[in-house]
Design an enzyme around this catalytic site. Structure first.
Site, short mmCIF file in Angstrom:
data_model
loop_
_atom_site.label_atom_id
_atom_site.label_comp_id
_atom_site.label_asym_id
_atom_site.label_seq_id
_atom_site.Cartn_x
_atom_site.Cartn_y
_atom_site.Cartn_z
N LYS A 202 -1.62 -56.37 -24.53
CA LYS A 202 -2.90 -55.44 -24.74
C LYS A 202 -3.63 -55.72 -26.11
O LYS A 202 -2.93 -56.50 -26.93
CB LYS A 202 -2.54 -54.08 -24.41
CG LYS A 202 -1.96 -53.81 -23.22
CD LYS A 202 -2.84 -54.08 -21.86
CE LYS A 202 -2.14 -54.44 -20.83
NZ LYS A 202 -1.76 -53.02 -20.10
N LEU A 203 -4.87 -55.68 -26.17
CA LEU A 203 -5.74 -56.05 -27.35
C LEU A 203 -5.27 -55.10 -28.77
O LEU A 203 -5.55 -55.51 -29.80
CB LEU A 203 -7.17 -55.88 -27.37
CG LEU A 203 -7.71 -56.88 -26.15
CD1 LEU A 203 -9.12 -56.34 -25.86
CD2 LEU A 203 -7.63 -58.25 -26.50
#
Ligand SMILES: *Cc1c(COP(=O)(O)O)cnc(C)c1O
Length: 434
Positions: A202-203
């Site tokens: 994920k970011l």
């Protein structure tokens, strides 16, 4: 340019390394070591006189979204579970879930004893369609779970209006859209609850981790207790004592995030906006480059998503421009040209996804065998997305313009190859060389 595909032994477009993910800086190391020596590794350890990383991250993540509350959790999946339970979702209720998303969205719903109702997506954004959602509402619908998939967002104007009109709470899963803004406001802050994953890809990441944000004090209180075995933080902690007070008003479980994870998240959050800006700038360059050739375009986004974040870059091919080649073959060929792993078609829709198996769960009662059967849902737009869309991992977007040139060159090389294969195979006597 060398026209033999890297997949077939030709020279790849790219041989330089790509930016690494997850990122580690001096600050990352300093914060992790600080947590290590702090004398407290989790919120269920004794208060040491200093604010734990978990509290600091919760406050920072709430502030980042301009909402008052954040409950960190050990996974995105557990953030969804505490959100659903806090919203009163349980046996006898249904939750609308997009047909194209990670399996945890549906399995979190079955995990609390409710029935996921799979809803088809909008062709352009690949997120849940407002019209299809409205048509799927019944008197048992207890929540609408929307997912802002890859670099796009569900129609938040449409869904907030639908939620208000029908009196059904909106649960926003922002696990693929950390930091994105809709009309200037962060996604995740529009629903009754916004849930996030911080899993490695994920970011914003701590390897594993999650959070649920809300503006509602009673949802916050319930989620706090749901994720800490029925305990919540004391207002006045004392050194050497636990600062979690036993409330016992609801049945919680332990979904707490460790101090190490919280330290990593606090570090990553300090870079998130700058990284999102960089990815956005790079995608803009790539889009500009792609607009000059045919056959590939970036996943669409609603105009009000005024600053996109890119959890992977999702590209849609026009199969005829690729000689009718399938997206699996195209993705494999692009991965080889770019020397980049995890270039993959989007997931199978949940009505045919091998990871979504509610009927195999020993907890599924015979009375739910029909309602939980994923095959009862029709998801034609999600199926079309699976046939035409693939993703490139977001770390490829953390470099510069020359990286975007490489991606565009790889797409063009693969497209020409597949288009040529088809024109050859149309001529009599020429064997298809695939
Ligand atoms: C990653 C992801 C999840 C699950 O999060 P975990 O942290 O792996 O439990 C849920 N929803 C979406 C949309 C995701 O992308």
């Amino acid at each position: 340019m060398n026209s033999i595909l890297a997949l077939h032994g030709g020279t790849p477009v790219r041989s330089r390394p790509w930016p690494a993910w997850p990122r580690v800086t001096e600050q990352t190391q300093a914060m992790l070591v600080d947590a290590l020596h702090s004398g407290r590794w989790t919120v269920s350890g004794a208060y040491t006189g200093r604010e734990p990383y978990e509290r600091r991250f919760a406050a920072a993540y709430a502030r980042f979204h301009d909402v008052p509350y954040c409950v960190p959790t050990c996974h995105g999946s557990s953030a969804l579970v505490v959100a659903l339970e806090a919203l009163g979702v349980g046996p006898g209720t249904e939750v609308l879930v997009p047909g194209l998303t990670w399996v945890a969205c549906a399995s979190a719903v079955t995990g609390v004893g409710a029935v996921p109702v799979l809803v088809d997506i909008d062709e352009e954004t690949l997120c849940m369609s407002v019209e299809a959602a409205e048509a799927a509402i019944t008197e048992r619908t207890a929540a609408i779970m929307i997912v802002h998939l890859f670099g796009s967002a569900a129609d938040l104007d449409g869904f907030t209006a639908l939620s208000a009109r029908r009196g059904i709470p909106l649960l926003e899963d922002g696990s693929q859209a950390h930091g994105a803004r809709w009309r200037g406001r962060r996604v995740g802050s529009f629903g009754a609850v916004g849930a996030f994953s911080f899993q490695q890809t994920k970011l914003l990441t701590s390897g594993e981790g999650g959070a649920a944000i809300t503006a509602d004090p009673s949802l916050f209180d319930r989620m706090s207790q749901l994720r800490a075995d029925g305990r919540r933080f004391l207002a006045q902690p004392r050194i050497g004592q636990l600062d979690l007070e036993e409330i016992g008003a609801i049945q919680g479980r332990n979904y707490c995030l460790t101090e190490f994870h919280a330290a990593l998240l606090l570090d990553g959050l300090s870079r998130l906006d700058a990284e999102n800006d960089l990815r956005r700038t790079n995608v803009r360059l790539l889009e500009e480059r792609l607009s000059r050739s045919e056959g590939v375009r970036v996943q669409g986004a609603p105009a009000h998503l005024d600053s996109r974040s890119f959890y992977h870059l999702c590209l849609r091919i026009d199969p005829p421009a690729f000689g009718g080649a399938g997206v699996d073959d195209v993705a494999r060929a692009v991965a080889a040209e770019l020397d980049l792993g995890a270039v993959e078609p989007v997931d199978q829709p949940l009505n045919g996804n091998i990871l979504y198996n509610p009927l195999r769960s020993p907890r599924t009662p015979p009375s739910q065998r029909v309602s939980l059967d994923p095959a009862r849902f029709e998801l034609p737009a999600a199926a079309r997305a699976r046939r035409t869309c693939f993703t490139i991992p977001h770390r490829a977007l953390l470099g510069d313009a020359s990286d975007m040139e490489d991606i565009a060159a790889a797409l063009e090389k693969v497209r020409r190859h597949f288009a040529a294969v088809r024109s050859h195979s149309r001529q009599p006597g020429v064997a298809q060389c695939l």
